[in-house]
Design a protein around this motif. Structure first.
Motif, PDB file in Angstrom:
ATOM      1  N   ALA A 262      45.570  45.723  49.136  1.00 59.75           N
ATOM      2  CA  ALA A 262      46.224  46.156  47.890  1.00 59.75           C
ATOM      3  C   ALA A 262      47.747  46.040  47.883  1.00 59.75           C
ATOM      4  O   ALA A 262      48.324  45.535  46.909  1.00 59.75           O
ATOM      5  CB  ALA A 262      45.792  47.579  47.559  1.00 59.75           C
ATOM      6  N   PHE A 270      44.225  47.040  42.414  1.00 56.34           N
ATOM      7  CA  PHE A 270      43.393  46.132  43.202  1.00 56.34           C
ATOM      8  C   PHE A 270      42.029  46.783  43.358  1.00 56.34           C
ATOM      9  O   PHE A 270      41.880  47.770  44.077  1.00 56.34           O
ATOM     10  CB  PHE A 270      43.993  45.825  44.570  1.00 56.34           C
ATOM     11  CG  PHE A 270      43.117  44.914  45.389  1.00 56.34           C
ATOM     12  CD1 PHE A 270      43.013  43.575  45.068  1.00 56.34           C
ATOM     13  CD2 PHE A 270      42.357  45.420  46.437  1.00 56.34           C
ATOM     14  CE1 PHE A 270      42.177  42.730  45.794  1.00 56.34           C
ATOM     15  CE2 PHE A 270      41.529  44.586  47.173  1.00 56.34           C
ATOM     16  CZ  PHE A 270      41.440  43.236  46.853  1.00 56.34           C
ATOM     17  N   GLU A 271      41.042  46.236  42.674  1.00 52.98           N
ATOM     18  CA  GLU A 271      39.701  46.822  42.679  1.00 52.98           C
ATOM     19  C   GLU A 271      38.635  45.820  43.115  1.00 52.98           C
ATOM     20  O   GLU A 271      37.445  46.076  42.945  1.00 52.98           O
ATOM     21  CB  GLU A 271      39.373  47.353  41.280  1.00 52.98           C
ATOM     22  CG  GLU A 271      40.325  48.452  40.820  1.00 52.98           C
ATOM     23  CD  GLU A 271      40.059  48.913  39.395  1.00 52.98           C
ATOM     24  OE1 GLU A 271      40.546  50.002  39.038  1.00 52.98           O
ATOM     25  OE2 GLU A 271      39.366  48.185  38.639  1.00 52.98           O
TER      26      GLU A 271
END
Length: 296
Positions: A262, A270-271
């Protein structure tokens, strides 16, 4: 309809046959002899064995290899099994087997398999990384491999380590002639070497027993892999990242990588999930099978 595929690995060659439902009806393997002519004969012998086991003939063959085919010459290049380089492996295999052969990079085969019915099923953009004996990447978009204009789409393993620290520059020598390629930092042997063990499995066992040096090596490995994957996210922003190869069996990676990636991604969020290949070491050969669509 039975379809056949080959996973041409550095240490072993595997041939498998899948039925229309995607189930294995044959699966055979032998050590890779590490010699061009002998390897051709091993593939031919394994295809014959798989045909006998599956009770059906191999009308066409998919083949996953380390490296890629030059669109200019039709010859293999960029393979860490260097005896393949500069050789018309697909053409020679077609002649030897008297049937058509389709070839793709082994990481592309991993990505295709996992996008079809694995960890990336239902995702539009899948990035798959092999972190094993070597290091490579593959990209599949809407079920299709992205080979690119020069045939090097996803050729991630020979990019440099991003954001190198002073002690990481210029990096170890790589078999390709460059220094500091990702393969020299995040392939399994690189982790084992940094930890001071003969292989990654021994290093992980030492970590479980409280080895401080090996634990520090894993910390460095997670950081380097995270930086490497962050660049991929900035370039193609995949829906999912899938890991294959020996290091993909390190469960700690899935717990630690998202948070480590991330900070390096050029985004406020950020996933993107990071998942292990559902089909494990079967994904390479399954992806080779998928190089021929079922209706062909």
């Amino acid at each position: 309809m039975i379809r056949f595929g080959v996973d041409f690995g550095g240490t072993k060659i595997e041939v498998a046959a899948l039925n229309a439902a995607g189930d294995f009806v044959a699966r055979v393997r032998k050590p890779n002899p590490g010699n061009y002519d002998e390897a051709l004969e091993v593939v031919a012998a394994l295809v014959a064995d798989a045909e006998s086991m599956a009770g059906g003939s191999c009308a066409r063959l998919g083949l996953g290899i380390p490296g890629s085919i030059s669109p200019r010459t039709g010859l293999i290049r960029n393979a860490n099994s260097t005896y393949l380089n500069g050789r018309p492996f697909g053409e020679n295999l077609e002649t030897r087997l008297a049937r058509p052969v389709r070839i793709a990079n082994d990481a592309n085969c991993l990505a295709l398999s996992e996008a079809a019915d694995g960890a990336g099923a239902g995702a539009s953009v899948v990035f798959a990384a092999i972190v094993g004996t070597g290091c490579g990447g593959g990209v599949v978009v809407d079920g299709k491999i992205i080979n690119g204009h020069n045939g090097i789409g996803g050729e991630w393993g020979h990019a440099p380590l991003p954001w190198p620290k002073p002690e990481e520059y210029p990096g170890p020598d790589c078999w390709c002639g460059r220094k500091g390629c990702l393969e020299t930092w995040i392939a399994g042997p690189a982790f084992a070497r940094d930890a001071g063990f003969a292989n990654g499995q021994a290093a992980m066992q030492a970590i479980g027993e409280g080895d401080v040096k090996a634990s520090a090596a894993l910390d460095r490995y997670v950081d380097r892999l995270a930086r490497s994957l962050a660049v991929v996210c900035d370039l193609i922003d995949p829906d999912i990242i899938v890991l294959g190869g020996g290091m993909s069996n390190v469960d700690a990676l899935y717990e630690r990588l998202p948070a480590a990636i991330a900070p390096h991604v050029f985004s406020d969020i950020f996933e993107t999930p990071v998942r292990k290949a559902v089909h494990g070491d079967s994904s390479g050969v399954r992806g080779a099978v998928w190089l021929w669509p079922p209706e062909v």
